[in-house]
Design a protein around this motif. Sequence first.
Motif, PDB file in Angstrom:
ATOM      1  N   ARG A 221      13.247 -23.127 -42.166  1.00 46.10           N
ATOM      2  CA  ARG A 221      14.231 -22.791 -41.140  1.00 46.10           C
ATOM      3  C   ARG A 221      13.842 -23.367 -39.782  1.00 46.10           C
ATOM      4  O   ARG A 221      14.665 -23.930 -39.062  1.00 46.10           O
ATOM      5  N   PHE A 222      12.540 -23.269 -39.429  1.00 49.02           N
ATOM      6  CA  PHE A 222      12.123 -23.730 -38.100  1.00 49.02           C
ATOM      7  C   PHE A 222      12.263 -25.245 -37.971  1.00 49.02           C
ATOM      8  O   PHE A 222      12.529 -25.756 -36.882  1.00 49.02           O
ATOM      9  N   LEU A 223      12.142 -25.984 -39.093  1.00 47.76           N
ATOM     10  CA  LEU A 223      12.335 -27.426 -39.048  1.00 47.76           C
ATOM     11  C   LEU A 223      13.813 -27.780 -38.885  1.00 47.76           C
ATOM     12  O   LEU A 223      14.175 -28.662 -38.100  1.00 47.76           O
ATOM     13  N   GLN A 224      14.652 -27.077 -39.634  1.00 48.66           N
ATOM     14  CA  GLN A 224      16.077 -27.362 -39.546  1.00 48.66           C
ATOM     15  C   GLN A 224      16.621 -27.061 -38.145  1.00 48.66           C
ATOM     16  O   GLN A 224      17.499 -27.766 -37.646  1.00 48.66           O
ATOM     17  N   GLU A 225      16.081 -26.034 -37.522  1.00 49.61           N
ATOM     18  CA  GLU A 225      16.535 -25.698 -36.176  1.00 49.61           C
ATOM     19  C   GLU A 225      16.121 -26.765 -35.164  1.00 49.61           C
ATOM     20  O   GLU A 225      16.703 -26.870 -34.079  1.00 49.61           O
ATOM     21  N   LYS A 226      15.113 -27.581 -35.520  1.00 53.29           N
ATOM     22  CA  LYS A 226      14.688 -28.693 -34.662  1.00 53.29           C
ATOM     23  C   LYS A 226      15.307 -30.018 -35.091  1.00 53.29           C
ATOM     24  O   LYS A 226      14.960 -31.072 -34.548  1.00 53.29           O
ATOM     25  N   GLY A 227      16.184 -29.973 -36.090  1.00 60.02           N
ATOM     26  CA  GLY A 227      16.805 -31.197 -36.576  1.00 60.02           C
ATOM     27  C   GLY A 227      15.907 -31.995 -37.496  1.00 60.02           C
ATOM     28  O   GLY A 227      16.135 -33.195 -37.699  1.00 60.02           O
TER      29      GLY A 227
END
Length: 700
Positions: A221-227
């Motif tokens: 999730r934290f990666l997806q929120e950073k694109g």
Amino acid sequence: MTRIPDRLEAGSPYPLGATFDGLGVNFAVFSAHAEKIELCLFDEYGRREIARLELPEWTDEIWHGYLPDARPGMLYGFRAHGPYAPEQGHRFNPNKLLLDPYTRRTFGRIRWSDALHGYRVNSPRADLSFDRRDSAAAMPKSVVVSNSFDWGDDRRPNTPWSETVIYEAHVKGLTQLMENVPHNERGTYRALSHPDVIAHLQRLGITAIELLPIQGFVQDRFLQEKGLVNYWGYNTLSFFAPEQRYLGDGDADDLRLAVRRFHAAGIEVLLDVVYNHTAEGSELGQTMCFRGLDNATYYRLQKDNPRYCVNDTGTGNTFNLDQPRVLQMVTDSLRYWVESYHVDGFRFDLGSTLGRTGDGAFDPGASFFDVLRQDPVLGRVKLISEPWDIGPGGYQLGNHPPGFAEWNDKFRDSTRRFWKGDTGVRPEFAARLSGSGDLFDRRARRPWASVNYVASHDGQTLADLTEYEQRHNEANGEDNRDGHSDNQSCNWGVEGPTDDPAIKAVRERVRRSMLITVLASLGTPMLLAGDEFGRTQQGNNNAYCQDNEISWLDWAQAASEEGQSLSHFVRRLILIRKHYPLVRSSAFLYGEEIAPGIRNLDWFDERGQSLTPDDWQNPEGKALVMRRARLLESGRYEAITLLMNGSQVPLDFALPEPHDYRRLLVDSADTGIGERDLEGTTVQVQDRAAVLLYATGSVE
């Protein structure tokens, strides 16, 4: 549409998972602590729950039921009822839809939502609170499958370990930029065995391709929120299902077809697998499968406070392979990949974790190792461990049981240090060149147990080792704080690319010297995909989240003059390794005399003199000669001699006695790979260069 009854029939506790028998589907799932488990069925789009049926039987802690007339393609999940008592290790929450741990296929992807958590996110009581939202809309669904594939006359290559050369690659990165692969197939299982891929590996002489994780994994999730994305895939949730991202518009049979094509080309397929942890994270992570089915069984929990996960993996949780049912699931998964996909072996991420017993200590006699070694299916495939984790006593290089090979980071580091000119490296370097017998020669293990490499997916590429001294991970979004800070690399005067011909010449020479080291040492050589043509990650040494040109192989570079030159050099090294048994000796050598003046392993300096104890302790010694020899039936001997000059100036190496016919096989300073007969008793070796010689002679 299948008519859904009011209740399930009893069914069978075996096999686990969803099994179609031609008349219906049997469902079986393990939970030792649940009080009730429900089967949830969904419409063909996975959006609407159309039925919820209780599994009627509980046999040996297996919940099971049978649904008549059900067919492959049905979407389903489970809900588990039981105590929500984190202080006791239990986290049951029937509001959370759970994947079947044995699902062979998944439908849809995670839609990140706080509803995936079993507790109320941001509650003052944290994970002691209880969340009542239904997570089904955010969850992928399990799919009933019927595996059938015509394997025809597929035959495993069964390459002996001593003849194995491994090529570590990423399914997507391998073909995403390959021009002759159709755009809609690039980066998929279908493209994996494209004729251009196979032809490239065959030209090189590769015997096994090792694929980064392809078991179904979850995007962080934290990666997806950073694109960004989890590109490497070390975040598994579905241990039986192929990762959806690589299906394209095809299905799992594309992967089976790829394996079959590799086998027809004489190439084995190895899978990098992650059984040390799951994608559910720490006790503050999501409830998507194992945590909701039986948190206290599937995960190792702190003994004094089972609310918290043991985190020997650095990912928040640790799979509890000391539990028989968890161990069963892992071995069932491995066996499934061997039997259903015909894979030829596995590389175990953080393998030390898999050998931890109930008290958390590493044990080479742990159940996991014992089960694999005696298994009639798994005991016959290649098994490779990454022999460390971050837990207590986590570094276990050389301590795994017979039957396992291990990634040898000591080989990696000493090779890098020697060729960048560090002092005091020679004794350690020699031990690694000779197969690391100090680490592996016990319990009938052989040199192949040492997987020798200078670069892997985790760290810098071979080219970047000679272009960057600092990490350049700015694109990862962590202010360049992630990744190793000490790469044992050297830029030779300029950080990054340069047009300076002198610097470029040194860089190319060092790369070739490291490649000679990998392929002329005793052990199992492993190459990182793209290193054979100078692939770069622009200095990024932790490209786990870079699904882009940073990580993808640039095949235009491979076609360049420099790329082709290096590829031809690698091909020559692998041919030499294949042709000369001494280069790949299947036994450890310790300097026994096999004829007057000839030992099976001997060490010299540039003067042709045997190294004395004082020489070995000289920290400034940067020249080393390794000679391996054996007797031939004709009454002659043959020898392979590796001359290595780690210094900053060219050196004339006096060839050790006795003198006889010699042939120069390869020189890292000679881009033309000039094989030639030698005259005289000396060979000039350029600075930071290696020369490999072959010799024969008569036994006196």
